[in-house]
Write a protein that holds these residues in place. Sequence first.
Motif, short mmCIF file in Angstrom:
data_model
loop_
_atom_site.label_atom_id
_atom_site.label_comp_id
_atom_site.label_asym_id
_atom_site.label_seq_id
_atom_site.Cartn_x
_atom_site.Cartn_y
_atom_site.Cartn_z
N LEU A 68 0.83 -1.21 0.00
CA LEU A 68 0.00 0.00 0.00
C LEU A 68 0.86 1.25 0.00
O LEU A 68 0.49 2.28 -0.56
N GLN A 69 2.06 1.13 0.62
CA GLN A 69 2.98 2.27 0.65
C GLN A 69 3.42 2.63 -0.78
O GLN A 69 3.46 3.80 -1.15
N GLN A 70 3.72 1.60 -1.56
CA GLN A 70 4.10 1.85 -2.96
C GLN A 70 2.93 2.38 -3.77
O GLN A 70 3.09 3.23 -4.63
N ALA A 71 1.74 1.82 -3.45
CA ALA A 71 0.54 2.25 -4.20
C ALA A 71 0.27 3.74 -3.96
O ALA A 71 -0.26 4.42 -4.85
N ALA A 72 0.66 4.23 -2.78
CA ALA A 72 0.44 5.65 -2.50
C ALA A 72 1.23 6.51 -3.51
O ALA A 72 0.79 7.58 -3.92
N LEU A 73 2.39 6.00 -3.92
CA LEU A 73 3.21 6.72 -4.91
C LEU A 73 2.51 6.80 -6.27
O LEU A 73 2.73 7.72 -7.03
N LEU A 74 1.69 5.77 -6.52
CA LEU A 74 0.99 5.72 -7.81
C LEU A 74 0.11 6.93 -8.03
O LEU A 74 -0.11 7.37 -9.16
N SER A 75 -0.36 7.48 -6.91
CA SER A 75 -1.23 8.63 -7.03
C SER A 75 -0.47 9.81 -7.66
O SER A 75 -1.01 10.54 -8.50
N VAL B 43 9.59 22.32 0.55
CA VAL B 43 10.98 22.19 0.09
C VAL B 43 11.24 20.94 -0.74
O VAL B 43 12.18 20.91 -1.54
N ASP B 44 10.43 19.92 -0.56
CA ASP B 44 10.72 18.68 -1.31
C ASP B 44 9.55 17.70 -1.21
O ASP B 44 8.62 17.88 -0.40
N ILE B 45 9.65 16.66 -2.03
CA ILE B 45 8.77 15.49 -1.90
C ILE B 45 9.73 14.32 -1.84
O ILE B 45 10.60 14.19 -2.72
N ASP B 46 9.66 13.52 -0.79
CA ASP B 46 10.68 12.47 -0.64
C ASP B 46 10.33 11.23 -1.48
O ASP B 46 9.31 11.19 -2.16
N ARG B 47 11.19 10.20 -1.39
CA ARG B 47 11.01 9.04 -2.28
C ARG B 47 9.76 8.22 -1.97
O ARG B 47 9.35 7.38 -2.77
N GLU B 48 9.16 8.47 -0.78
CA GLU B 48 7.88 7.80 -0.47
C GLU B 48 6.68 8.63 -0.92
O GLU B 48 5.54 8.25 -0.72
N GLY B 49 6.97 9.81 -1.48
CA GLY B 49 5.87 10.66 -1.93
C GLY B 49 5.37 11.60 -0.85
O GLY B 49 4.34 12.27 -1.02
N THR B 50 6.09 11.66 0.27
CA THR B 50 5.70 12.52 1.39
C THR B 50 6.13 13.96 1.11
O THR B 50 7.24 14.20 0.63
N LEU B 51 5.26 14.91 1.47
CA LEU B 51 5.57 16.32 1.26
C LEU B 51 6.42 16.82 2.44
O LEU B 51 6.09 16.54 3.60
N LEU B 52 7.50 17.55 2.13
CA LEU B 52 8.35 18.06 3.21
C LEU B 52 8.21 19.58 3.30
O LEU B 52 8.40 20.29 2.31
N LEU B 53 7.87 20.04 4.49
CA LEU B 53 7.69 21.47 4.72
C LEU B 53 8.73 21.99 5.69
O LEU B 53 8.98 21.37 6.73
N TYR C 221 1.81 13.67 5.27
CA TYR C 221 1.43 12.43 4.58
C TYR C 221 0.12 12.58 3.81
O TYR C 221 -0.14 11.86 2.87
N THR C 222 -0.72 13.50 4.28
CA THR C 222 -2.02 13.68 3.62
C THR C 222 -2.51 15.10 3.87
O THR C 222 -2.02 15.76 4.78
N GLY C 223 -3.44 15.57 3.08
CA GLY C 223 -3.99 16.91 3.30
C GLY C 223 -4.12 17.68 2.00
O GLY C 223 -3.76 17.20 0.93
#
Length: 244
Positions: free
Chosen positions: A69-76, A217-227, A237-239
């Motif tokens: 599911l973690q990888q599938a989140a990247l699919l988005s 500032v970035d989006i990491d390799r898991e697709g997480t937004l970095l502020l 992770y979401t929002g």
Amino acid sequence: MFGSHRIYLLCTDSTNEYIKRLLKKQEVEAGTVVCTVQQTKGRGRAGRFWESPPGGLWFSILLQLEMSLQQAALLSLVFAVAVSRGINSFTHLPCQVKWPNDIYLDHRKLAGILMETAGGPGDEKLIIGIGINVTTDMDDVSSTTGKTAVSMEEFVDVPLEIDDVLEAVLLQMEEYYCRFLQEGAEAILSEFKKNCLHMGKEVRVNLSRGSISGICVDIDREGTLLLDTGNGIEKVYTGDVEIL
Ligand code: BTN
């Protein structure tokens, strides 16, 4: 494979829901596309209503979930890039993406993606619902959505066929999906970041409880937004991202 089997409807509540009902009744081939002229209960992210009058491209595609599911989140994010590539072949202004999976044109929302899982353990499926305002008359949509949304028609000089847009988008979705399976997400994430509306900008992310602000500032390799909040780097992770 994407769109190898298709169901065309005049009207349904939601193409995502249509696929879920179909799955309860029968075997549904991976790659099946359900496309409708209009939806009565179109759904957006975070339980929002998605206005779906005639003139838009409203469709869902079913995939077998063959990853965590973690990888599938990247699919988005992968599909956001793919859909924007498909649309770009028609419009003279290039689209931009907004984390995690919105497509913008001229700073207004043009398309959105709702990804959901279905099926049981060992046989999990992904339903990817895509909504694109193609020739949607923005006077037909509610005043709030109408002001912040845009349709492709405004940026295209020739008459648009919704079916042509579907073909172009499906082609790109399949291509990007295969690239993701073969090579991973790195290159596609770079593409997302390069075309991201709010990268390097000050944003507020509205979460289910409260909000968080900072420079994106970035989006990491898991697709997480970095502020960068000024007090360190916060992972989101979401929002919903709002540019300040
Ligand atoms: C969003 O940006 O909030 C996601 C919008 C997704 C809309 C599409 S239209 C086809 C499919 N069926 C739905 O009910 N929703 C998705």
